[in-house]
Design a protein around this motif. Structure first.
Motif, mmCIF file in Angstrom:
data_model
loop_
_atom_site.group_PDB
_atom_site.id
_atom_site.type_symbol
_atom_site.label_atom_id
_atom_site.label_comp_id
_atom_site.label_asym_id
_atom_site.label_seq_id
_atom_site.Cartn_x
_atom_site.Cartn_y
_atom_site.Cartn_z
ATOM 1 N N UNK A 1 0.842 -1.199 0.000
ATOM 2 C CA UNK A 1 0.000 0.000 0.000
ATOM 3 C C UNK A 1 0.877 1.249 0.000
ATOM 4 N N UNK A 2 1.173 1.704 -1.191
ATOM 5 C CA UNK A 2 1.944 2.935 -1.375
ATOM 6 C C UNK A 2 1.782 3.350 -2.833
ATOM 7 N N UNK A 3 2.498 4.362 -3.221
ATOM 8 C CA UNK A 3 2.527 4.697 -4.636
ATOM 9 C C UNK A 3 3.621 3.853 -5.290
ATOM 10 N N UNK A 4 3.585 3.790 -6.605
ATOM 11 C CA UNK A 4 4.607 3.029 -7.335
ATOM 12 C C UNK A 4 5.860 3.896 -7.425
ATOM 13 N N UNK A 5 6.985 3.411 -6.956
ATOM 14 C CA UNK A 5 8.216 4.213 -7.033
ATOM 15 C C UNK A 5 8.617 4.485 -8.483
ATOM 16 N N UNK A 6 8.934 5.725 -8.765
ATOM 17 C CA UNK A 6 9.342 6.089 -10.128
ATOM 18 C C UNK A 6 10.630 5.382 -10.536
ATOM 19 N N UNK A 7 11.440 4.983 -9.566
ATOM 20 C CA UNK A 7 12.711 4.319 -9.845
ATOM 21 C C UNK A 7 12.522 2.979 -10.556
ATOM 22 N N UNK A 8 11.338 2.392 -10.482
ATOM 23 C CA UNK A 8 11.112 1.120 -11.178
ATOM 24 C C UNK A 8 11.271 1.285 -12.690
ATOM 25 N N UNK A 9 11.095 2.486 -13.186
ATOM 26 C CA UNK A 9 11.307 2.748 -14.606
ATOM 27 C C UNK A 9 12.760 2.603 -15.032
ATOM 28 N N UNK A 10 13.670 2.538 -14.081
ATOM 29 C CA UNK A 10 15.096 2.370 -14.389
ATOM 30 C C UNK A 10 15.445 0.928 -14.736
#
Length: 122
Positions: free
Chosen positions: A17-26
């Motif tokens: 339960x959180x937002x999706x970390x933008x770092x996953x796009x890396x």
């Protein structure tokens, strides 16, 4: 000729339960299947996930994601298996580039089922 890499990012059905970390796009060149379905993810879908250019299956269904579908997701041109965003709280219109992906996604393309609110403002 180098062998093709196949990797799976799978954190589904974990009650995250959180937002999706933008770092996953890396993870742009290392993830062939991206699964974050059936959690409690909220907020918007990060535009950075469009960098997952090697992805063949992309599942964010059954979460609490809101906002519109990012146009950047159309950059996943190798996506051929599944594209699943249904059962979230998405709004706005489906970007033309994302809608065009239906021509090469063979197993399942689902965005609207349940709580997608057509072309309503976000």
């Amino acid at each position: 000729m180098a062998a093709a890499r196949s990797s799976i990012f799978w954190l589904s059905e974990n009650s995250i339960s959180s937002s999706i970390p933008t770092q996953l796009g890396q993870m742009s060149k290392m993830t062939s299947n991206f699964y974050l379905y059936s959690n409690k993810l909220s907020s918007a879908i990060p535009t950075e996930l469009g960098n997952l250019i090697m992805t063949r299956a992309f599942h964010l269904r059954n979460n609490l994601l809101s906002s519109s579908v990012p146009t950047e997701l159309a950059s996943m041109t190798l996506l051929t298996q599944d594209f699943r965003l249904e059962n979230n709280r998405l709004c706005g219109s489906i970007p033309a580039g994302v809608a065009a992906m239906t021509s090469h996604v063979t197993s399942g393309f689902a965005v609207e089922a349940g709580n997608f609110f057509g072309s309503t403002p976000c």
